[in-house]
Scaffold this active site. Structure first.
Site, PDB file in Angstrom:
ATOM      1  N   GLU A   1     -34.854  51.205   8.072  1.00  0.00           N
ATOM      2  CA  GLU A   1     -34.329  52.058   9.145  1.00  0.00           C
ATOM      3  C   GLU A   1     -33.047  52.664   8.612  1.00  0.00           C
ATOM      4  OE1 GLU A   1     -31.762  53.333  11.500  1.00  0.00           O
ATOM      5  OE2 GLU A   1     -31.709  51.368  12.473  1.00  0.00           O
ATOM      6  N   LEU A   2     -33.097  53.960   8.335  1.00  0.00           N
ATOM      7  CA  LEU A   2     -32.010  54.627   7.628  1.00  0.00           C
ATOM      8  C   LEU A   2     -31.261  55.582   8.550  1.00  0.00           C
ATOM      9  CD1 LEU A   2     -33.962  55.213   4.301  1.00  0.00           C
ATOM     10  CD2 LEU A   2     -32.615  53.225   5.005  1.00  0.00           C
TER      11      LEU A   2
ATOM     12  N   TRP B   1     -22.999  46.841   9.481  1.00  0.00           N
ATOM     13  CA  TRP B   1     -21.810  46.347  10.176  1.00  0.00           C
ATOM     14  C   TRP B   1     -21.624  46.924  11.572  1.00  0.00           C
ATOM     15  CZ3 TRP B   1     -19.057  50.573  11.455  1.00  0.00           C
ATOM     16  CH2 TRP B   1     -19.061  51.676  10.607  1.00  0.00           C
ATOM     17  N   ASN B   2     -22.367  47.963  11.939  1.00  0.00           N
ATOM     18  CA  ASN B   2     -22.065  48.621  13.220  1.00  0.00           C
ATOM     19  C   ASN B   2     -22.570  47.846  14.426  1.00  0.00           C
ATOM     20  OD1 ASN B   2     -24.713  49.290  12.349  1.00  0.00           O
ATOM     21  ND2 ASN B   2     -24.761  51.094  13.660  1.00  0.00           N
TER      22      ASN B   2
ATOM     23  N   LYS C   1     -28.749  39.170   4.033  1.00  0.00           N
ATOM     24  CA  LYS C   1     -27.437  39.613   3.565  1.00  0.00           C
ATOM     25  C   LYS C   1     -26.707  40.255   4.738  1.00  0.00           C
ATOM     26  CE  LYS C   1     -26.053  43.501   1.942  1.00  0.00           C
ATOM     27  NZ  LYS C   1     -24.714  43.561   2.606  1.00  0.00           N
ATOM     28  N   PRO C   2     -25.882  39.495   5.446  1.00  0.00           N
ATOM     29  CA  PRO C   2     -25.059  40.111   6.486  1.00  0.00           C
ATOM     30  C   PRO C   2     -24.046  41.052   5.845  1.00  0.00           C
ATOM     31  CG  PRO C   2     -25.072  37.719   6.678  1.00  0.00           C
ATOM     32  CD  PRO C   2     -25.640  38.066   5.343  1.00  0.00           C
TER      33      PRO C   2
ATOM     34  N   CYS D   1     -26.614  54.587  14.696  1.00  0.00           N
ATOM     35  CA  CYS D   1     -27.597  55.391  13.963  1.00  0.00           C
ATOM     36  C   CYS D   1     -28.279  56.411  14.853  1.00  0.00           C
ATOM     37  CB  CYS D   1     -28.628  54.485  13.301  1.00  0.00           C
ATOM     38  SG  CYS D   1     -29.491  53.397  14.444  1.00  0.00           S
TER      39      CYS D   1
ATOM     40  N   SER E   1     -27.835  53.190   5.190  1.00  0.00           N
ATOM     41  CA  SER E   1     -27.733  54.636   5.014  1.00  0.00           C
ATOM     42  C   SER E   1     -28.909  55.131   4.185  1.00  0.00           C
ATOM     43  CB  SER E   1     -26.423  54.980   4.310  1.00  0.00           C
ATOM     44  OG  SER E   1     -26.446  54.480   2.976  1.00  0.00           O
TER      45      SER E   1
ATOM     46  N   GLU F   1     -24.799  62.991   8.636  1.00  0.00           N
ATOM     47  CA  GLU F   1     -24.502  62.003   9.669  1.00  0.00           C
ATOM     48  C   GLU F   1     -23.010  61.679   9.624  1.00  0.00           C
ATOM     49  OE1 GLU F   1     -26.463  57.894  11.346  1.00  0.00           O
ATOM     50  OE2 GLU F   1     -26.302  58.130   9.178  1.00  0.00           O
TER      51      GLU F   1
END
Length: 493
Positions: free
Chosen positions: A257-258, A158-159, A182-183, A291, A236, A392
């Site tokens: 990409e976490l 969502w960011n 999946k948005p 991120c 995440s 984080e």
């Protein structure tokens, strides 16, 4: 509502499956509210596992024709989609700001980069080739080529929803794969407008399927589904671990990409004012919900005082506001959960001996009363065991940790099990290069506070993920290699 409809103030969107907007199988919907005001922005259909099955089946039916389509034709559709996003950028940016909170200039910048990504992969898709390899005998020819991996499941956060949606849809389609995306259920509306651009550009039925839903239901269903051959996700660390576990049964290819915990190293020969301005923007842009945001500032003791003074001055300049209003550069956070996590990290750092220098509170005033606003915080002398230095935060908090020398800076920078991005500021490029070369991260910014570059790979080391996005690597991630070995008979007289 079965079709995506955009009104002046509200948007109601459905799921997009097999070339049509439709209601969710269970009829569920979710309200989307402006994080700056609490006002209703619109609503979205909310997918379930039944919708995942329908979308995957549609993508599977569309795969043979799309993968067989000439790359030039796929490129034409992608270029047209990007042009349509550009034509509609004002409306898409307005919607993105209202559902996510970031100021309109940042929304336009995000969408603009997404447009570049689509154009880039339209052309990269035309450059997919193969090669002949040396062989063991003169009558043997070895050719290596690639083929689309198949139906791809994409999970978008969502960011930066529009930008990261483009990072996924563009290379997936250019590679000849079909997509079930999946948005984020928190911010699905602007993405719905982008999907319509692809529809209007001529994407065939079933090639793109877009089903907003929650991670535990739709995300898990995508990861487990036997007919999805690859998952690409920005998420995440815990979500990435769940995806990896759920996909293990079918041995899916993964591009994850976490999360990160990015160090910002300021050496004692750096310009403290320049470094502070860069750190402030990378710490607090999008309210730190990035991120690759700066989390830990590791500053040499010899420059510590001057740097801290400059960073506090930069931070005091920040004026929060409704991102839809002209001139606003910093908006709210997405929801109360994000704000509470930042509050917890600030309080923890102070309780363990850190000193709060600025911010760290909810602003007072009518314009802030109904939104998720929080004054960007700086904590100096944060200890190594503070949450702000080990987890984080994903919010507007910069924790400063003085270091004695370059060796200590390197040790602290590499101490965590994350390695997405890092930054080094120094006037001595050889010194900065030597340090950057030893930092364990997928990307290092030297005297620059952004590590993203369209034609370079983006991704993490260690627990910050597997695989790469952007650059040629981001396209080849969706191609399977194939070795064709043939014997060539000699000419006969």
């Amino acid at each position: 509502m079965a079709q995506a409809e955009v009104a002046v103030n509200m948007m109601e969107r459905g799921l997009f499956i097999d070339g049509a907007w439709r209601d969710a199988a269970k009829g569920e919907r979710i309200e989307i509210r402006d994080p700056a005001t609490g006002e209703l922005v619109g609503s979205s259909a909310l997918a379930s596992r039944a919708d995942v099955d329908l979308a995957v089946a549609a993508a599977g039916r569309a795969l043979p024709a799309w993968s067989a389509m000439h790359a030039d034709q796929r490129a034409k559709i992608l270029h047209r989609a990007a042009d349509l996003v550009a034509e509609r950028i004002d409306a898409i940016a307005a919607m993105l700001t209202r559902e996510q909170g970031k100021p309109v200039p940042d929304s336009k910048k995000e969408i603009g980069f997404g447009i570049e990504v689509i154009h880039y992969y339209a052309e990269e898709g035309r450059r997919i080739g193969g090669s002949f390899r040396p062989s063991s005998r003169p009558d043997i020819k070895s050719m290596v080529t690639t083929a689309p991996v198949g139906v791809v499941g994409a999970i978008v956060p969502w960011n930066y929803p529009v930008d990261l949606y483009c990072w996924k849809i563009a290379p997936v389609l250019a590679a000849g794969c079909t997509l079930v995306a999946k948005p984020p259920h928190e911010t699905p509306l602007a993405i719905g407008m982008v999907v319509q651009c692809f529809v209007d550009a001529g994407v065939p039925e079933g090639v793109v399927n877009d089903i907003p839903g929650t991670g535990p239901e739709v995300g898990a269903a995508l990861a487990e589904h036997p007919d999805i051959r690859m998952i690409t996700a920005t998420a995440s660390v815990p979500a990435g671990q769940s995806i990896m576990r759920a996909s293990a049964g079918t041995l899916k290819r993964l591009s994850l990409e976490l999360g990160g915990q990015s160090p910002f190293v300021v050496l004692d020969d750096a310009d403290p004012v320049e470094a502070a301005a860069a750190a402030a923007r990378r710490s607090f842009s999008n309210m730190g919900q990035i991120c690759i945001a700066v989390n830990r500032i590791l500053v040499s003791k010899g420059i510590h005082k001057d740097f801290v003074e400059a960073l506090v001055a930069e931070t005091r300049k920040i004026k929060l506001g409704n991102g839809s209003l002209p001139g606003v550069l910093y908006g709210p956070m997405l929801h109360e959960g994000v704000r509470q996590r930042v509050t917890t990290h600030v309080e923890d750092a102070v309780a363990k001996g850190g000193k709060l220098l600025v911010g760290g509170r909810i602003p007072v005033g009518d314009e802030y009363a109904n939104g998720f606003f929080y004054e960007p915080a700086i904590v100096d002398n944060a200890p190594d065991n503070a949450l702000a230095l080990t987890e984080e935060t994903f919010g507007p908090l910069a924790a400063i940790r003085p270091v004695a020398d370059d060796a200590e800076a390197l040790r602290v920078a590499n101490a965590l099990p994350y390695g997405l991005a890092a930054y080094v500021y120094s006037r001595d490029l050889e010194r900065a290069w030597a340090l950057a070369d030893k930092i364990e991260a997928g990307a290092i910014g030297v005297n620059v506070n952004d590590t993203t570059e369209l034609q370079a790979p983006f991704g993490g080391w260690k627990m910050s993920g597997v695989g790469r996005e952007l650059g040629p690597e981001g396209l080849l991630a969706f191609r399977e290699s194939k070795h064709i070995k043939m014997r060539v008979r000699p000419l006969t007289a």
